[in-house]
Design a protein around this motif. Structure first.
Motif, mmCIF file in Angstrom:
data_model
loop_
_atom_site.group_PDB
_atom_site.id
_atom_site.type_symbol
_atom_site.label_atom_id
_atom_site.label_comp_id
_atom_site.label_asym_id
_atom_site.label_seq_id
_atom_site.Cartn_x
_atom_site.Cartn_y
_atom_site.Cartn_z
ATOM 1 N N GLU A 4 19.566 4.498 -11.029
ATOM 2 C CA GLU A 4 20.232 3.417 -10.417
ATOM 3 C C GLU A 4 20.083 2.347 -11.373
ATOM 4 O O GLU A 4 18.934 2.006 -11.774
ATOM 5 C CB GLU A 4 19.750 3.030 -8.929
ATOM 6 C CG GLU A 4 20.050 1.927 -8.397
ATOM 7 C CD GLU A 4 18.933 1.275 -7.229
ATOM 8 O OE1 GLU A 4 19.241 0.273 -6.653
ATOM 9 O OE2 GLU A 4 18.010 2.188 -6.660
ATOM 10 N N TRP A 56 15.723 8.163 -8.938
ATOM 11 C CA TRP A 56 15.564 8.563 -7.897
ATOM 12 C C TRP A 56 15.783 10.332 -8.108
ATOM 13 O O TRP A 56 16.259 10.591 -8.968
ATOM 14 C CB TRP A 56 16.624 8.304 -6.780
ATOM 15 C CG TRP A 56 16.530 6.775 -6.734
ATOM 16 C CD1 TRP A 56 17.370 5.861 -7.035
ATOM 17 C CD2 TRP A 56 15.916 6.144 -5.299
ATOM 18 N NE1 TRP A 56 16.948 4.630 -6.546
ATOM 19 C CE2 TRP A 56 16.144 4.627 -5.580
ATOM 20 C CE3 TRP A 56 14.963 6.815 -4.554
ATOM 21 C CZ2 TRP A 56 15.625 4.006 -4.539
ATOM 22 C CZ3 TRP A 56 14.261 5.837 -3.618
ATOM 23 C CH2 TRP A 56 14.502 4.626 -3.852
ATOM 24 N N THR A 58 17.245 12.255 -6.136
ATOM 25 C CA THR A 58 18.868 12.440 -5.728
ATOM 26 C C THR A 58 19.396 11.184 -5.282
ATOM 27 O O THR A 58 18.906 10.144 -5.112
ATOM 28 C CB THR A 58 18.925 13.375 -4.554
ATOM 29 O OG1 THR A 58 18.455 12.775 -3.345
ATOM 30 C CG2 THR A 58 18.192 14.707 -4.830
ATOM 31 N N LEU A 59 20.787 11.151 -5.482
ATOM 32 C CA LEU A 59 21.550 10.142 -5.037
ATOM 33 C C LEU A 59 21.215 9.544 -3.634
ATOM 34 O O LEU A 59 20.931 8.536 -3.359
ATOM 35 C CB LEU A 59 23.085 10.185 -5.219
ATOM 36 C CG LEU A 59 24.033 9.217 -4.738
ATOM 37 C CD1 LEU A 59 23.912 7.973 -5.481
ATOM 38 C CD2 LEU A 59 25.434 9.528 -4.980
ATOM 39 N N GLU A 60 21.318 10.796 -2.648
ATOM 40 C CA GLU A 60 20.790 10.261 -1.413
ATOM 41 C C GLU A 60 19.580 9.908 -0.990
ATOM 42 O O GLU A 60 19.252 9.228 0.151
ATOM 43 C CB GLU A 60 20.950 11.902 -0.453
ATOM 44 C CG GLU A 60 22.404 12.195 -0.295
ATOM 45 C CD GLU A 60 22.909 13.169 -1.675
ATOM 46 O OE1 GLU A 60 21.960 13.195 -2.552
ATOM 47 O OE2 GLU A 60 24.245 13.029 -2.101
ATOM 48 N N SER A 61 18.537 10.092 -2.007
ATOM 49 C CA SER A 61 17.217 9.372 -1.821
ATOM 50 C C SER A 61 17.383 8.094 -1.739
ATOM 51 O O SER A 61 16.698 7.182 -1.138
ATOM 52 C CB SER A 61 16.396 9.927 -3.076
ATOM 53 O OG SER A 61 15.917 11.151 -3.000
ATOM 54 N N HIS A 62 18.361 7.388 -2.570
ATOM 55 C CA HIS A 62 18.607 6.184 -2.616
ATOM 56 C C HIS A 62 19.523 5.507 -1.470
ATOM 57 O O HIS A 62 19.296 4.668 -0.605
ATOM 58 C CB HIS A 62 19.113 5.421 -3.883
ATOM 59 C CG HIS A 62 19.705 4.138 -3.966
ATOM 60 N ND1 HIS A 62 20.595 3.793 -4.346
ATOM 61 C CD2 HIS A 62 18.781 3.092 -3.731
ATOM 62 C CE1 HIS A 62 20.631 2.371 -4.271
ATOM 63 N NE2 HIS A 62 19.628 1.988 -3.757
ATOM 64 N N THR A 63 20.746 6.053 -1.359
ATOM 65 C CA THR A 63 21.849 5.789 -0.667
ATOM 66 C C THR A 63 21.596 5.970 0.852
ATOM 67 O O THR A 63 21.838 5.181 1.692
ATOM 68 C CB THR A 63 23.138 6.208 -0.958
ATOM 69 O OG1 THR A 63 23.217 7.554 -1.076
ATOM 70 C CG2 THR A 63 23.526 5.934 -2.391
ATOM 71 N N VAL A 64 20.883 7.007 1.502
ATOM 72 C CA VAL A 64 20.722 7.216 2.540
ATOM 73 C C VAL A 64 18.983 7.071 3.051
ATOM 74 O O VAL A 64 18.981 6.452 3.899
ATOM 75 C CB VAL A 64 21.038 8.844 2.766
ATOM 76 C CG1 VAL A 64 20.628 9.419 4.268
ATOM 77 C CG2 VAL A 64 22.518 9.285 2.655
ATOM 78 N N GLY A 65 18.220 7.667 2.136
ATOM 79 C CA GLY A 65 16.765 7.624 2.476
ATOM 80 C C GLY A 65 16.357 6.113 2.462
ATOM 81 O O GLY A 65 15.892 5.458 3.530
ATOM 82 N N ARG A 67 18.208 3.239 1.850
ATOM 83 C CA ARG A 67 19.004 2.121 2.494
ATOM 84 C C ARG A 67 19.060 2.372 3.661
ATOM 85 O O ARG A 67 19.198 1.222 4.437
ATOM 86 C CB ARG A 67 20.279 2.249 1.626
ATOM 87 C CG ARG A 67 20.374 1.403 0.414
ATOM 88 C CD ARG A 67 22.002 1.224 -0.155
ATOM 89 N NE ARG A 67 22.052 0.729 -1.413
ATOM 90 C CZ ARG A 67 22.963 0.850 -2.087
ATOM 91 N NH1 ARG A 67 24.209 1.533 -1.662
ATOM 92 N NH2 ARG A 67 23.198 0.218 -3.236
ATOM 93 N N HIS A 91 25.263 4.057 -10.028
ATOM 94 C CA HIS A 91 24.540 5.245 -10.164
ATOM 95 C C HIS A 91 24.983 6.115 -11.612
ATOM 96 O O HIS A 91 26.113 6.105 -11.575
ATOM 97 C CB HIS A 91 24.204 5.984 -8.991
ATOM 98 C CG HIS A 91 23.739 5.474 -7.884
ATOM 99 N ND1 HIS A 91 24.808 4.809 -6.904
ATOM 100 C CD2 HIS A 91 22.581 5.154 -7.217
ATOM 101 C CE1 HIS A 91 23.869 4.221 -5.996
ATOM 102 N NE2 HIS A 91 22.634 4.413 -6.192
#
Length: 97
Positions: A4, A56, A58-65, A67, A91
C-alpha cells in the motif's frame, strides 16, 4: 504480498503533531491481521509531504480487514484531520524481474 502506497500532505505547521500522532497510530495498524510492516518517510524537498508504505499479506487484509475494523475508526480519529488534500491510496504487487 501487497504494498500500500500513500502520499500524505500534512497541513502546514502540523508536521510535529502529525508525527507524534502517527507513532500512536502505528501501534493500531501493526496489531491488525495480515499486517506485515510499515514505514513513514518525510520528503526532503517539500515540507509537510510524507510517503507511507504498508505491506499486507493480501489486498483484503487492508481493504476489508483493516478498513472494516473498529481499530480503523481510531486510526481515522488520530490522523485524518491532518491531511489536505485527502490522500489517494494505491496498492501494488511486486514484479518479478
Amino acid at each position: 504480498m501487497i504494498l500500500e502506497a500513500v502520499m500524505l500532505h500534512v497541513k502546514p505547521g502540523m508536521e510535529s503533531e502529525f508525527e507524534f500522532a502517527f507513532k500512536k497510530a502505528s501501534k493500531i495498524i501493526a496489531s491488525m491481521n495480515g499486517y506485515l510492516s510499515h514505514e513513514l518517510n518525510r520528503c526532503i524537498e517539500v515540507n509537510g509531504k510524507y510517503l507511507l508504505l504498508v505491506r499486507w499479506e493480501t489486498l483484503e487484509s487492508h481493504t476489508v480487514g483493516f478498513r472494516g475494523s473498529a481499530e480503523y475508526q481510531q486510526w481515522k480519529q488520530l490522523l485524518h484531520h491532518f491531511y489536505e488534500p485527502f490522500p489517494t491510496v494505491e496498492h501494488f504487487t511486486e514484479v518479478e524481474i
